[in-house]
Scaffold this motif. Sequence first.
Motif, PDB file in Angstrom:
ATOM      1  N   THR A   4       0.843  -1.195   0.000  1.00 41.90           N
ATOM      2  CA  THR A   4       0.000   0.000   0.000  1.00 41.90           C
ATOM      3  C   THR A   4       0.877   1.244   0.000  1.00 41.90           C
ATOM      4  N   GLY A   5       0.261   2.384  -0.159  1.00 38.19           N
ATOM      5  CA  GLY A   5       0.988   3.637  -0.153  1.00 38.19           C
ATOM      6  C   GLY A   5       1.088   4.211   1.243  1.00 38.19           C
ATOM      7  N   GLY A   6       1.884   5.252   1.351  1.00 34.68           N
ATOM      8  CA  GLY A   6       2.038   5.922   2.634  1.00 34.68           C
ATOM      9  C   GLY A   6       3.103   6.987   2.546  1.00 34.68           C
ATOM     10  N   SER A   7       3.357   7.622   3.684  1.00 31.31           N
ATOM     11  CA  SER A   7       4.359   8.683   3.722  1.00 31.31           C
ATOM     12  C   SER A   7       4.862   8.852   5.148  1.00 31.31           C
ATOM     13  N   THR A   8       5.876   9.710   5.288  1.00 34.37           N
ATOM     14  CA  THR A   8       6.393  10.058   6.614  1.00 34.37           C
ATOM     15  C   THR A   8       6.437  11.571   6.725  1.00 34.37           C
ATOM     16  N   ARG A   9       6.183  12.056   7.946  1.00 30.00           N
ATOM     17  CA  ARG A   9       6.354  13.486   8.220  1.00 30.00           C
ATOM     18  C   ARG A   9       6.264  13.701   9.723  1.00 30.00           C
ATOM     19  N   ILE A  43       4.571   7.906  10.690  1.00 25.69           N
ATOM     20  CA  ILE A  43       4.411   7.160   9.444  1.00 25.69           C
ATOM     21  C   ILE A  43       2.920   7.061   9.171  1.00 25.69           C
ATOM     22  N   LEU A  44       2.515   7.411   7.971  1.00 33.33           N
ATOM     23  CA  LEU A  44       1.121   7.347   7.560  1.00 33.33           C
ATOM     24  C   LEU A  44       0.993   6.247   6.514  1.00 33.33           C
ATOM     25  N   ILE A  45       0.112   5.288   6.776  1.00 32.23           N
ATOM     26  CA  ILE A  45      -0.161   4.197   5.843  1.00 32.23           C
ATOM     27  C   ILE A  45      -1.600   4.340   5.370  1.00 32.23           C
TER      28      ILE A  45
END
Length: 118
Positions: free
Chosen positions: A87-92, A96-98
């Motif tokens: 799946t997609g996601g990001s960091t900030r 961590i966002l999934i």
Amino acid sequence: MNIDWKDALGALKSSGAIPEDNSPEPTDESSQKDEGSTKGSVQKSPLYVITDRKGRKGKTATIIEGFEGSDDALESLAKTLKQKLGTGGSTRDGEILIQGDRKNDVTNILRSLGYKTK
């Protein structure tokens, strides 16, 4: 004429090309450093895994909070999670966002990697 592989191996051992002792050479584990490691051995406090919908146009996201470590380690952990979950996601901001409601899956993966979760 066929040469038996056992005979060839014996000839190599007797010539000294292959050492008799098959045990690996001892290595100093403290000098070896795994740069891409995502193990949770440095993490003292647990990671908090929550789901959230606010500000995402009604779409659910799984958020991992409480990571202690460098930004590179955070990126590496996020990459591992995204690959294992597909799946997609990001960091900030140390989070961590999934994408999607994957709380149980994320918790299981983090525990298998050695992190404590709540």
